[in-house]
Scaffold this motif. Structure first.
Motif, PDB file in Angstrom:
ATOM      1  N   LEU A 122      13.570   5.740   5.862  1.00  0.00           N
ATOM      2  CA  LEU A 122      12.766   6.360   5.144  1.00  0.00           C
ATOM      3  C   LEU A 122      11.590   5.288   4.604  1.00  0.00           C
ATOM      4  CD1 LEU A 122      15.478   8.155   3.024  1.00  0.00           C
ATOM      5  CD2 LEU A 122      13.922   9.074   4.643  1.00  0.00           C
ATOM      6  N   CYS A 123      11.740   4.170   4.615  1.00  0.00           N
ATOM      7  CA  CYS A 123      10.888   2.999   4.239  1.00  0.00           C
ATOM      8  C   CYS A 123      11.142   1.927   5.340  1.00  0.00           C
ATOM      9  CB  CYS A 123      11.024   2.461   2.874  1.00  0.00           C
ATOM     10  SG  CYS A 123      10.048   0.981   2.527  1.00  0.00           S
ATOM     11  N   LEU A 124       9.960   1.269   5.988  1.00  0.00           N
ATOM     12  CA  LEU A 124      10.194   0.481   6.861  1.00  0.00           C
ATOM     13  C   LEU A 124      10.826  -0.791   6.298  1.00  0.00           C
ATOM     14  CD1 LEU A 124       9.370  -1.166   9.441  1.00  0.00           C
ATOM     15  CD2 LEU A 124       7.235  -1.722   8.219  1.00  0.00           C
ATOM     16  N   LEU A 125      10.880  -1.217   5.014  1.00  0.00           N
ATOM     17  CA  LEU A 125      11.330  -2.537   4.302  1.00  0.00           C
ATOM     18  C   LEU A 125      12.483  -2.344   3.463  1.00  0.00           C
ATOM     19  CD1 LEU A 125       7.833  -4.213   4.183  1.00  0.00           C
ATOM     20  CD2 LEU A 125      10.019  -5.314   5.152  1.00  0.00           C
ATOM     21  N   GLY A 131       8.466   2.255  -2.916  1.00  0.00           N
ATOM     22  CA  GLY A 131       8.153   1.200  -1.852  1.00  0.00           C
ATOM     23  C   GLY A 131       8.986   0.140  -1.649  1.00  0.00           C
ATOM     24  N   HIS A 132       8.598  -0.676  -1.016  1.00  0.00           N
ATOM     25  CA  HIS A 132       9.616  -1.942  -0.777  1.00  0.00           C
ATOM     26  C   HIS A 132       9.978  -2.726  -2.102  1.00  0.00           C
ATOM     27  CE1 HIS A 132       6.565  -5.219  -0.626  1.00  0.00           C
ATOM     28  NE2 HIS A 132       5.802  -4.440  -0.029  1.00  0.00           N
ATOM     29  N   GLY A 133      11.126  -3.544  -1.723  1.00  0.00           N
ATOM     30  CA  GLY A 133      11.620  -4.314  -2.756  1.00  0.00           C
ATOM     31  C   GLY A 133      11.454  -5.890  -2.754  1.00  0.00           C
ATOM     32  N   PHE A 189       1.028  -1.282  -0.005  1.00  0.00           N
ATOM     33  CA  PHE A 189       0.173  -0.009  -0.015  1.00  0.00           C
ATOM     34  C   PHE A 189       0.763   1.331  -0.128  1.00  0.00           C
ATOM     35  CE2 PHE A 189       1.167  -0.352   4.222  1.00  0.00           C
ATOM     36  CZ  PHE A 189       1.143  -1.512   4.789  1.00  0.00           C
ATOM     37  N   CYS A 190       1.926   1.203  -0.746  1.00  0.00           N
ATOM     38  CA  CYS A 190       3.283   2.221  -0.553  1.00  0.00           C
ATOM     39  C   CYS A 190       2.656   3.498  -1.226  1.00  0.00           C
ATOM     40  CB  CYS A 190       4.407   1.849  -1.232  1.00  0.00           C
ATOM     41  SG  CYS A 190       4.836   0.372  -0.861  1.00  0.00           S
ATOM     42  N   ALA A 191       1.817   3.692  -2.213  1.00  0.00           N
ATOM     43  CA  ALA A 191       1.109   4.695  -2.752  1.00  0.00           C
ATOM     44  C   ALA A 191       0.645   5.783  -1.935  1.00  0.00           C
ATOM     45  CB  ALA A 191       0.005   4.348  -3.708  1.00  0.00           C
ATOM     46  N   GLY A 192      -0.043   5.322  -0.847  1.00  0.00           N
ATOM     47  CA  GLY A 192      -0.503   6.174   0.242  1.00  0.00           C
ATOM     48  C   GLY A 192       0.427   6.222   1.464  1.00  0.00           C
ATOM     49  N   CYS A 193       1.527   5.982   1.137  1.00  0.00           N
ATOM     50  CA  CYS A 193       2.669   6.014   2.327  1.00  0.00           C
ATOM     51  C   CYS A 193       2.676   7.459   2.864  1.00  0.00           C
ATOM     52  CB  CYS A 193       3.837   5.364   2.140  1.00  0.00           C
ATOM     53  SG  CYS A 193       4.960   5.022   3.656  1.00  0.00           S
ATOM     54  N   ASN A 194       2.697   7.543   4.149  1.00  0.00           N
ATOM     55  CA  ASN A 194       2.910   9.007   4.863  1.00  0.00           C
ATOM     56  C   ASN A 194       3.582   8.882   6.103  1.00  0.00           C
ATOM     57  OD1 ASN A 194       1.166   7.821   6.659  1.00  0.00           O
ATOM     58  ND2 ASN A 194       0.029   9.371   7.250  1.00  0.00           N
ATOM     59  N   ARG A 195       4.528   7.705   6.011  1.00  0.00           N
ATOM     60  CA  ARG A 195       5.176   7.285   7.266  1.00  0.00           C
ATOM     61  C   ARG A 195       6.833   7.488   7.132  1.00  0.00           C
ATOM     62  NH1 ARG A 195       0.978   4.736   6.502  1.00  0.00           N
ATOM     63  NH2 ARG A 195       1.750   3.078   5.241  1.00  0.00           N
ATOM     64  N   LEU A 196       7.372   8.064   8.285  1.00  0.00           N
ATOM     65  CA  LEU A 196       8.679   7.969   8.408  1.00  0.00           C
ATOM     66  C   LEU A 196       9.009   7.232   9.696  1.00  0.00           C
ATOM     67  CD1 LEU A 196       9.627  11.665   7.299  1.00  0.00           C
ATOM     68  CD2 LEU A 196       9.952   9.790   6.030  1.00  0.00           C
ATOM     69  N   ARG A 197      10.388   6.853  10.138  1.00  0.00           N
ATOM     70  CA  ARG A 197      10.504   6.244  11.366  1.00  0.00           C
ATOM     71  C   ARG A 197      12.031   6.792  12.040  1.00  0.00           C
ATOM     72  NH1 ARG A 197       7.826   3.003   8.047  1.00  0.00           N
ATOM     73  NH2 ARG A 197       5.913   1.698   9.088  1.00  0.00           N
ATOM     74  N   LEU A 198      11.721   6.902  13.079  1.00  0.00           N
ATOM     75  CA  LEU A 198      13.151   7.635  13.894  1.00  0.00           C
ATOM     76  C   LEU A 198      13.506   6.374  14.780  1.00  0.00           C
ATOM     77  CD1 LEU A 198      15.049   9.788  14.617  1.00  0.00           C
ATOM     78  CD2 LEU A 198      13.378  10.440  16.200  1.00  0.00           C
TER      79      LEU A 198
HETATM   80  S1  SF4 Z   1       6.902  -0.440   2.709  1.00  0.00           S
HETATM   81 FE1  SF4 Z   1       7.904   1.589   2.723  1.00  0.00          FE
HETATM   82  S2  SF4 Z   1       6.875   2.873   1.266  1.00  0.00           S
HETATM   83 FE2  SF4 Z   1       5.700   1.016   1.525  1.00  0.00          FE
HETATM   84  S3  SF4 Z   1       4.025   1.699   3.062  1.00  0.00           S
HETATM   85 FE3  SF4 Z   1       5.797   0.692   4.107  1.00  0.00          FE
HETATM   86  S4  SF4 Z   1       7.034   2.257   4.762  1.00  0.00           S
HETATM   87 FE4  SF4 Z   1       5.630   3.051   3.186  1.00  0.00          FE
END
Ligand code: SF4
Length: 344
Positions: free
Chosen positions: A288-291, A325-327, A271-280
Motif C-alpha cells: 500500500l505504501c512504498l516505505l 504516508g511513510h513513517g 509528497f504523500c498528499a498527492g499519492c496515487n500509487r500502489l505496488r504489486l
Molecule cells: S511514501 Fe507511501 S504514501 Fe508517501 S508517496 Fe510514497 S507510496 Fe505514497
C-alpha cells in the motif's frame, strides 16, 4: 470534494463510486508492478553482492500476473509501470507488455530499467505497446558506474538510452539516485545533459529498505543540497508550471535547456498528499505504501481458489486502509523487503 490534505480519515466511500480510493479520499490509479526480484546488476544502495533471489514458483507466473493486473485495471488502475529487480530479465517480457497494453481502461504503460538489455528489446517493446521508459543512471563516469553497480558497463546503458529513443519510447526519463560518497559530486554533469537533450533527469533521495536501510540512511543527500550544487554551477533552475500533484518529481528547467530536471525528495520533503500509487510485488502482494511494510497477499488466496469477487473485496478494503504516508520522521523504517523486492 473530499479533503485529502488534512490526513483526517473520511467516511468509507460507497461501493458505487468507481475507482480505488483510500480513506483520505486519494484515488489510487497508478500501479507499479515488480516482474521479478532478479537483477543483472548489484547496486550498492539496493542489494548485497551475494543476493539470494526468490524461487520462481514463489513468484507470479504469467497467467497469475495477467489475472491480478486485469482485475486491478478493472478496479480503476489507469497507469502501470513495470519494475523489478530488473524487469528486462523477466522471460517473455514482450509478450507480457503486449497482453497488459490491451487491458481495457489502461491509459499508460511504462517501464523502469537499468537499460542494459534495451538495445535488443526496445523496438519489440515499443511495437508491443510500451509507451515510455525510465532509465537508472547514477553517474557518467565508467569507473564509478562499475563501482556503484559492482560490475556494470556504462557504455551499455548509453546504447540502451539511444535504442529507446530510436524506438520512440518517449519522453526519456533518467533516474539518478544521489548517494553521499559516490556521486553527489556528479549531479552537475548529469544536470548538464538536459541542456542538449530533451530528457528529464530526476534526482532521487536514497531510501532505506530492509538489510540495506542503515547504510542508505547514512548516505542520504537531500534534494536541497543537490539543487544548490546544480544552481551554483549552471545557474538558476526555473520551476515548470502545471506540476501534477500525483507526480513525485517537481520539474525545473535550466535557462535555454531542451530537457528538464526533477527532484524526488521522499525523505526530506514527502509528497504523500498527492499519492496515487500502489505496488504489486513479484510474489503477488499488494503493497500500500512504498516505505511501509503493510501488504495484502493476493497470490496465495488466488492459488487457493479464491474467486475474483472475494479478491476484489479484499483489495478494496486494503486500499481503503492505505496509510497516509511513510513513517521515516518517526523512525519507522521498512524492514521486510529490499528495494529490489518492491520495485521502487
Ligand atoms: S511514501 Fe507511501 S504514501 Fe508517501 S508517496 Fe510514497 S507510496 Fe505514497
Amino acid at each position: 470534494m473530499p479533503d485529502s490534505r488534512s490526513g483526517e480519515p473520511l467516511e468509507r466511500p460507497s461501493s458505487t463510486r468507481s475507482g480505488l480510493y483510500d480513506r483520505f479520499g486519494r484515488r489510487l490509479n497508478y500501479l507499479r508492478i515488480s516482474l521479478t526480484d532478479v537483477c543483472n546488476l548489484r547496486c550498492v544502495y539496493c542489494m548485497p553482492e551475494k543476493m539470494q533471489f526468490r524461487p520462481r514458483r514463489e513468484l507470479m507466473n504469467d497467467d497469475e500476473l495477467f489475472f491480478i493486473t486485469r482485475m486491478m485495471v478493472s478496479l480503476g488502475v489507469e497507469k502501470i509501470r513495470l519494475t523489478g529487480g530488473e524487469p528486462t530479465v523477466r522471460p517473455n517480457l514482450v509478450g507480457i507488455v503486449r497482453t497488459i497494453a490491451r487491458f481495457p481502461g489502461l491509459r499508460d504503460l511504462a517501464i523502469t530499467t537499468n537499460g542494459l538489455l534495451l538495445p535488443q528489446i526496445a523496438e519489440p517493446l515499443a511495437r508491443a505497446g510500451l509507451n515510455r521508459v525510465n532509465i537508472s543512471l547514477d553517474t557518467l563516469d565508467p569507473e564509478k558506474f562499475r563501482r556503484i553497480t559492482r560490475w556494470g558497463d556504462l557504455h551499455a546503458v548509453w546504447a540502451g538510452i539511444e535504442a529507446a529513443e530510436a524506438a520512440g519510447l518517449r519522453p526519456i526519463k533518467i533516474n539518478a539516485v544521489v548517494t553521499r560518497g559516490f556521486n553527489e559530486d556528479e549531479v552537475v554533469d548529469l544536470a548538464r545533459l538536459t541542456l542538449e537533450r530533451e530528457w528529464e533527469v530526476r534526482f532521487i533521495e536514497v531510501m532505506p529498505f530492509g538489510s540495506e536501510a542503515d547504510f542508505a540512511q547514512s548516505v542520504v543527500v537531500t534534494s536541497q543540497e543537490t539543487r544548490r550544487r546544480i544552481e551554483e554551477a549552471l545557474g538558476p533552475l526555473y520551476e515548470i508550471p502545471g506540476h501534477s500533484p500525483n507526480d513525485p518529481a517537481r520539474p525545473y528547467r535550466l535557462a535555454g535547456a531542451r530537457g528538464s530536471i526533477g527532484f524526488i525528495s521522499t525523505v526530506s520533503e514527502p509528497f504523500c498528499a498527492g499519492c496515487n500509487r500502489l505496488r504489486l510485488t513479484a510474489d503477488g502482494t499488494l503493497r500500500l505504501c512504498l516505505l511501509r511494510d503493510g501488504e495484502l497477499d493476493v497470490l496465495t488466496p488466488l492459488r487457493r481458489g479464491a474467486n475474483e469477487e472475494e479478491l476484489r473485496a479484499r483489495i478494496l478494503n486494503a486500499v481503503y486502509a492505505k496509510p497516509w504516508g511513510h513513517g521515516l520522521p518517526e523512525g519507522e523504517v521498512p524492514r521486510l523487503r529490499l528495494m529490489s523486492q518492491i520495485g521502487g
